[in-house]
Scaffold this motif. Sequence first.
Motif, PDB file in Angstrom:
ATOM      1  N   PRO A  16       0.756  -1.012   0.154  1.00  0.00           N
ATOM      2  CA  PRO A  16      -0.194  -0.055   0.164  1.00  0.00           C
ATOM      3  C   PRO A  16       0.909   1.284  -0.007  1.00  0.00           C
ATOM      4  CG  PRO A  16      -0.423  -1.159   2.033  1.00  0.00           C
ATOM      5  CD  PRO A  16       0.373  -1.917   1.545  1.00  0.00           C
ATOM      6  N   ARG A  17       2.001   0.660   0.230  1.00  0.00           N
ATOM      7  CA  ARG A  17       2.874   2.142   0.367  1.00  0.00           C
ATOM      8  C   ARG A  17       2.864   2.528  -1.117  1.00  0.00           C
ATOM      9  NH1 ARG A  17       7.626  -0.260   3.776  1.00  0.00           N
ATOM     10  NH2 ARG A  17       7.346  -1.501   2.097  1.00  0.00           N
ATOM     11  N   LEU A  18       3.454   1.611  -1.746  1.00  0.00           N
ATOM     12  CA  LEU A  18       3.520   2.339  -3.721  1.00  0.00           C
ATOM     13  C   LEU A  18       2.373   2.461  -4.347  1.00  0.00           C
ATOM     14  CD1 LEU A  18       5.835  -0.428  -4.527  1.00  0.00           C
ATOM     15  CD2 LEU A  18       6.100   1.374  -2.845  1.00  0.00           C
ATOM     16  N   GLY A  19       0.982   2.470  -3.664  1.00  0.00           N
ATOM     17  CA  GLY A  19       0.085   3.330  -4.434  1.00  0.00           C
ATOM     18  C   GLY A  19      -0.040   4.368  -5.644  1.00  0.00           C
ATOM     19  N   HIS A  20      -0.973   5.145  -6.442  1.00  0.00           N
ATOM     20  CA  HIS A  20      -0.967   5.451  -6.982  1.00  0.00           C
ATOM     21  C   HIS A  20      -0.851   7.060  -6.319  1.00  0.00           C
ATOM     22  CE1 HIS A  20      -1.097   3.325 -10.533  1.00  0.00           C
ATOM     23  NE2 HIS A  20      -2.065   2.791  -9.892  1.00  0.00           N
ATOM     24  N   ARG A  21      -2.169   6.967  -5.273  1.00  0.00           N
ATOM     25  CA  ARG A  21      -1.959   8.472  -4.247  1.00  0.00           C
ATOM     26  C   ARG A  21      -0.965   8.211  -3.012  1.00  0.00           C
ATOM     27  NH1 ARG A  21      -8.152   8.204  -1.126  1.00  0.00           N
ATOM     28  NH2 ARG A  21      -9.360   8.192  -3.103  1.00  0.00           N
ATOM     29  N   ARG A  22      -0.216   7.585  -3.431  1.00  0.00           N
ATOM     30  CA  ARG A  22       1.250   7.666  -2.885  1.00  0.00           C
ATOM     31  C   ARG A  22       2.110   8.311  -3.475  1.00  0.00           C
ATOM     32  NH1 ARG A  22       1.309   5.071   2.995  1.00  0.00           N
ATOM     33  NH2 ARG A  22      -0.887   5.059   3.611  1.00  0.00           N
ATOM     34  N   GLY A  23       2.421   8.175  -4.919  1.00  0.00           N
ATOM     35  CA  GLY A  23       3.170   8.482  -6.052  1.00  0.00           C
ATOM     36  C   GLY A  23       3.490   7.355  -7.396  1.00  0.00           C
ATOM     37  N   GLY A  54      -2.225   2.089 -14.858  1.00  0.00           N
ATOM     38  CA  GLY A  54      -1.805   3.216 -14.585  1.00  0.00           C
ATOM     39  C   GLY A  54      -0.252   3.534 -14.359  1.00  0.00           C
ATOM     40  N   VAL A  55       0.120   2.702 -14.545  1.00  0.00           N
ATOM     41  CA  VAL A  55       1.710   3.271 -14.625  1.00  0.00           C
ATOM     42  C   VAL A  55       2.332   4.155 -15.541  1.00  0.00           C
ATOM     43  CG1 VAL A  55       3.944   1.400 -14.531  1.00  0.00           C
ATOM     44  CG2 VAL A  55       2.245   1.239 -13.396  1.00  0.00           C
ATOM     45  N   GLN A  56       3.743   4.644 -15.056  1.00  0.00           N
ATOM     46  CA  GLN A  56       4.368   5.628 -16.035  1.00  0.00           C
ATOM     47  C   GLN A  56       5.448   5.150 -16.639  1.00  0.00           C
ATOM     48  OE1 GLN A  56       3.096   8.805 -16.718  1.00  0.00           O
ATOM     49  NE2 GLN A  56       2.297   9.167 -15.230  1.00  0.00           N
ATOM     50  N   THR A  57       5.494   4.792 -18.094  1.00  0.00           N
ATOM     51  CA  THR A  57       6.551   3.953 -18.713  1.00  0.00           C
ATOM     52  C   THR A  57       7.704   4.760 -19.154  1.00  0.00           C
ATOM     53  OG1 THR A  57       5.124   3.082 -20.346  1.00  0.00           O
ATOM     54  CG2 THR A  57       5.313   2.063 -17.985  1.00  0.00           C
ATOM     55  N   CYS A  58       8.821   5.183 -19.628  1.00  0.00           N
ATOM     56  CA  CYS A  58       9.420   6.173 -19.991  1.00  0.00           C
ATOM     57  C   CYS A  58      10.474   5.602 -20.360  1.00  0.00           C
ATOM     58  CB  CYS A  58       9.229   7.629 -19.124  1.00  0.00           C
ATOM     59  SG  CYS A  58       9.711   7.055 -18.078  1.00  0.00           S
ATOM     60  N   LEU A  72       6.366  13.097 -14.994  1.00  0.00           N
ATOM     61  CA  LEU A  72       7.075  12.089 -15.703  1.00  0.00           C
ATOM     62  C   LEU A  72       8.212  12.647 -14.162  1.00  0.00           C
ATOM     63  CD1 LEU A  72       7.790  11.590 -18.565  1.00  0.00           C
ATOM     64  CD2 LEU A  72       6.809   9.844 -16.527  1.00  0.00           C
ATOM     65  N   ASP A  73       7.978  13.723 -13.577  1.00  0.00           N
ATOM     66  CA  ASP A  73       8.571  14.729 -12.349  1.00  0.00           C
ATOM     67  C   ASP A  73       8.697  13.872 -11.437  1.00  0.00           C
ATOM     68  OD1 ASP A  73       9.458  16.477 -14.571  1.00  0.00           O
ATOM     69  OD2 ASP A  73       8.820  18.086 -14.127  1.00  0.00           O
ATOM     70  N   GLY A  74       7.792  13.076 -10.902  1.00  0.00           N
ATOM     71  CA  GLY A  74       7.660  12.307  -9.619  1.00  0.00           C
ATOM     72  C   GLY A  74       7.003  14.204  -8.819  1.00  0.00           C
ATOM     73  N   PRO A  75       6.950  13.364  -7.684  1.00  0.00           N
ATOM     74  CA  PRO A  75       7.731  11.888  -6.666  1.00  0.00           C
ATOM     75  C   PRO A  75       7.227  10.809  -6.926  1.00  0.00           C
ATOM     76  CG  PRO A  75       7.068  12.836  -5.476  1.00  0.00           C
ATOM     77  CD  PRO A  75       6.957  14.084  -5.960  1.00  0.00           C
ATOM     78  N   PHE A  76       8.127   9.618  -7.150  1.00  0.00           N
ATOM     79  CA  PHE A  76       7.638   8.046  -7.119  1.00  0.00           C
ATOM     80  C   PHE A  76       7.498   7.865  -6.313  1.00  0.00           C
ATOM     81  CE2 PHE A  76       7.455  10.074 -11.351  1.00  0.00           C
ATOM     82  CZ  PHE A  76       6.060   9.719 -12.463  1.00  0.00           C
ATOM     83  N   ALA A  77       7.201   6.680  -5.492  1.00  0.00           N
ATOM     84  CA  ALA A  77       6.796   5.693  -4.128  1.00  0.00           C
ATOM     85  C   ALA A  77       8.223   4.627  -4.944  1.00  0.00           C
ATOM     86  CB  ALA A  77       5.392   5.423  -3.552  1.00  0.00           C
ATOM     87  N   HIS A  78       8.147   4.195  -5.845  1.00  0.00           N
ATOM     88  CA  HIS A  78       9.350   3.103  -6.809  1.00  0.00           C
ATOM     89  C   HIS A  78       9.764   3.437  -7.791  1.00  0.00           C
ATOM     90  CE1 HIS A  78      10.713  -0.520  -6.521  1.00  0.00           C
ATOM     91  NE2 HIS A  78      10.443  -0.925  -7.498  1.00  0.00           N
ATOM     92  N   ALA A  99      16.198  11.900  -8.090  1.00  0.00           N
ATOM     93  CA  ALA A  99      15.885  12.674  -8.548  1.00  0.00           C
ATOM     94  C   ALA A  99      14.290  12.475  -8.267  1.00  0.00           C
ATOM     95  CB  ALA A  99      15.982  13.894  -9.007  1.00  0.00           C
ATOM     96  N   ARG A 100      14.115  11.839  -8.145  1.00  0.00           N
ATOM     97  CA  ARG A 100      12.326  11.550  -8.809  1.00  0.00           C
ATOM     98  C   ARG A 100      11.707  10.455  -7.817  1.00  0.00           C
ATOM     99  NH1 ARG A 100      13.666  13.304 -13.789  1.00  0.00           N
ATOM    100  NH2 ARG A 100      12.763  14.773 -14.502  1.00  0.00           N
ATOM    101  N   CYS A 101      13.106   9.625  -6.644  1.00  0.00           N
ATOM    102  CA  CYS A 101      12.785   8.708  -6.170  1.00  0.00           C
ATOM    103  C   CYS A 101      13.298   8.885  -4.894  1.00  0.00           C
ATOM    104  CB  CYS A 101      13.193   7.367  -6.451  1.00  0.00           C
ATOM    105  SG  CYS A 101      12.584   5.989  -5.378  1.00  0.00           S
ATOM    106  N   PRO A 102      13.062   9.330  -3.853  1.00  0.00           N
ATOM    107  CA  PRO A 102      13.099   9.923  -2.544  1.00  0.00           C
ATOM    108  C   PRO A 102      13.142   8.982  -1.379  1.00  0.00           C
ATOM    109  CG  PRO A 102      11.145  11.451  -2.458  1.00  0.00           C
ATOM    110  CD  PRO A 102      11.593  10.510  -3.850  1.00  0.00           C
ATOM    111  N   SER A 103      12.343   7.855  -1.795  1.00  0.00           N
ATOM    112  CA  SER A 103      12.280   6.702  -1.116  1.00  0.00           C
ATOM    113  C   SER A 103      13.420   5.935  -0.887  1.00  0.00           C
ATOM    114  CB  SER A 103      10.887   6.116  -1.468  1.00  0.00           C
ATOM    115  OG  SER A 103      10.937   5.405  -2.414  1.00  0.00           O
ATOM    116  N   ARG A 104      14.097   6.572  -2.366  1.00  0.00           N
ATOM    117  CA  ARG A 104      15.130   4.724  -2.889  1.00  0.00           C
ATOM    118  C   ARG A 104      14.427   3.764  -2.879  1.00  0.00           C
ATOM    119  NH1 ARG A 104      17.060   9.200  -3.670  1.00  0.00           N
ATOM    120  NH2 ARG A 104      18.933  10.612  -3.441  1.00  0.00           N
ATOM    121  N   SER A 105      13.286   3.534  -2.833  1.00  0.00           N
ATOM    122  CA  SER A 105      12.661   2.264  -3.312  1.00  0.00           C
ATOM    123  C   SER A 105      12.512   2.076  -4.822  1.00  0.00           C
ATOM    124  CB  SER A 105      11.508   2.111  -2.620  1.00  0.00           C
ATOM    125  OG  SER A 105      11.113   0.855  -3.145  1.00  0.00           O
TER     126      SER A 105
END
Length: 726
Positions: free
Chosen positions: A245-252, A278-282, A531-537, A556-562
Motif C-alpha cells: 500500500p505504500r506504493l499506490g497511486h495516491r502515494r506516488g 496507471g503506471v508511467q512508462t518512459c 514524469l517529474d515525480g516524486p514516485f514511490a518506486h 531525484a524522482r525517488c526520494p524513498s530510494r525504493s
Amino acid sequence: MTSAFALPDDLAAKADPRLIAADEEHFAAIADSLARSIADLSERLDTARRDPGAPEGARDGEAGGAGQVALDRDQEVHRLTARLRTLRRFGLDLCLGHMVGEDGEAVYVGRLGLTDSTGGRLLVDWRSPVAEPFFGATHAHPMGLASRRRYRWTAGRISDYWDEVFTDAGLDGHAAALDDQSAFIASLGGSRSSRMRDVLGTIQSDQDAIIRAGSRGALVVDGGPGTGKTVVALHRTAYLLYADPRLGHRRGGVLFVGPHQPYLSYVGDVLPSLGEEGVQTCTLRDLVPVPGAFPPEADPHVARLKATTAMVGAIEPAVGLYEEPPTEGMEIETAYADLWLSADDWRDAFDSVAGSPHNEARDDIWEELVTILLEKYDDLDGADATHDQVRRALNQHVGLRSTLTKAWPLLEPTDVVGDLWDVPAYLRRCAPWLEPDEVRTLQRDDPQAWTVSDLPLLDAARRRLGDPETSRIRRERAADIAAQREQMADVVDHLIAADDDGGIVTSLRQEGLRDALVDESGLRTVESEPLDGPFAHVVVDEAQELTDAEWRMLLARCPSRSLTIVGDRAQARRGFTESWQERLQRVGLDQVEIASLSINYRTPEEVMAEAEPVIRAALPDANVPTSIRSSGLPVVHGAAGDLDRVLGSWLDDNADGIACVISADGTATPTTVRVRALTPVLSKGLEFDLVVLIDPGSFGTGIEGVVDHYVAMTRATQQLVVLTTT
C-alpha cells in the motif's frame, strides 16, 4: 457451454474426461460469474459516470469537500473501467491454472480474483499470498502442494496444459506422465510477435521469488540474456502495486524506465494485461520535456566529462550567479512616503527563499521586499495610508521591479546549460575542476545542439529553476482573484447601503461573502510534468548502461530510494568493472540487495554456444546463463549478398513469427512487416524468432563492439544467421 479445451490430435490422451472434467465444471462457473460481473460492473460504471460530483449534503470542508468527492469518483471510474476492460479482454483465459494442496483442495489462480454468486472463491489473484505456491513450488520445496496444472491458451481455449506432481497422491487426476514439459517448453519456443508474449502462466520459481521480494531499498535483478529480467521487472511492478500500500497511486505510484522506444512499444501491453494501467512508462529521454532529437554524443571524451555527478553539480553555481542581491541600497519613492531599501534588506529577502526553485521564488522575494517596506512605512510618523494603498504603490514602482528583474531574472534551463558550452569563463567558474583543455573540448559552435549526454544537465537545470511559466501563472491568478474580491467588496457595499434595517445583508460581510463568491474555476492553474515525480518506486531496465549523471535523474524522482534495478554487467557497452554494490553506492544507494537469474529461457543452446566465446574473450567473468532448450537449428554463416534469400526462405517456411536484421547502421530494408531492421543498441531488450547479423565486425571496437555483438546474437529465440561482406 463450449468446452474450454481444444487440444490437438497429438494430445488426445490429455482430453480424457478423468483428467479435465473437474476443470470443465469449474470453467462453467467462471463463465457464469464473468457474465454477471461484466453486467454489474457496466451498471456501476454508468452510475458513477452520471454522478455529477458530491453526494447530497456534502459541503466544502467536510470529508475533503466536493473537490475530494469528485476526485474519488474519478478514481472509482478509473478502477471500474480497468477491471471491466480486463474481464472483457480475457474471458476464461483469466485463469492461469490450478494447484491442489496436500489436503486435496484445488485452488484456481487467475489474473484477478473472482467469486460466484454466493461469494465462493473461483479465482484467486495471482499476486495474493494464497497464489504464491502456484509459482514458487519446486520438487525440492513443494510449499504444501500435491500437484499443479498450468494452461496454455490459444484464441481463448486451452491448447495444452502442463501438469506437475509433488507427492504420490498428486498423480491422481493429472497427466504428468503423458508429457511433463509440453506446455512450458512449447511456450518458450513459440513464435514471437511485435509485442511481448504473455508469460504470466509460466513464471518460474526463481523469477517469482524476485517478483514477490519486498520494496524497501534497491533490489538488483542481475541476469544474462534470456533469463527473464524484463518479465520479472514488469510483473514485479504489478505485484508491488497490488501488495504494497505504500506504493499506490495516491502515494506516488511506480515509474517504469526502459532503454528506448522500440522496447516500450514491445512491452507496452504487459502491464495493462496484468490489470495495471496507471503506471508511467518512459525512457530517460522522456524525462526532459525539451524538444530535439538528442543523438548520442559524437566525442567519447565529451560524453565521459558530462557523465559525472560533478558536472551536474555545476548547475547549482551556474544558477547561483543569477541570485546575487544588489550590493547598494535604493530609495523607493511613493505618493505616501520615501522608503529606504538597504543592501541588507535585499540580502534578507533573497535568503528567505533559500532552497526554492529559482523561477518560482522570484514572486516570493517580491512579497518579502514589500513586507519589509510596509514595516518601514509603519514605523514612520504620520503613516496614515492603508497597507493596500502602499502595496499598490509599490507594485507600480518601475525601478524596484527593474532592479529585482536584473538581480533575479527568470531563466530557461536551455539557456543555463547552453551558456556552459558557449562561454568558457562561465564554465570555468561553475566547474573549476576542469582542465583548460577540457573546457575547450566542451565548447561547441551551437551550444544548444543537444545530445543524450546533455539530458542530466538539462534535467538538473529544470528542477533547480522550476517552470518559468509558474511565476507568471501565479501572478496572473493572484491578480484575477484580487480583482474579483474588489468587485465583490463593491457589491457587498452597495447591498449594505441599500439595506434599511442593517439586518442580514450586513452579516454577509462578516461571513466572508467576498471570498466565497470568488470563482477560481476558470483561472489558470500550475500543472506539474507527470514524469517529474516524486514516485514511490522506480523500476529501471538495462540499468547497466546508466551513467552517474543519469542515475541522478532517477534518484531525484525517488526520494524513498525504493527501486528495482534490472541489468547485466556483461551487456554494458561502456564496460562495468565494479560490482553492483560499488556502482550503486557511488551514486548514493546504500541499501542494495542482489538477486541473480542464471537460466536462459529464450536463447537456444546452438546460439549460446557461439555467443558465449564472444563475450568471454572480453569479459572472462561474464554472467553467461545456461540455456534449457535446443531449437535443433544450427547457426548459419554466409555472405551479405544472401540476405534476401535467407529472409525469403524463412518467410516461406514460417507463417508466423518476427525476424530482425541487425546491422551497424540499422538500414537494411525489411521485405515485410514481419521483418525488422535495427541497430544493436535498439535491439537490446527485444527478441525475435530469426536474427540475421550483417557484418558484426563493424559493430565497433573494444568493449562496445563486443557487447553489441553479444547482445545482437542473443536476441534469437530460434535461429541465428551471420552474414559478412568478406
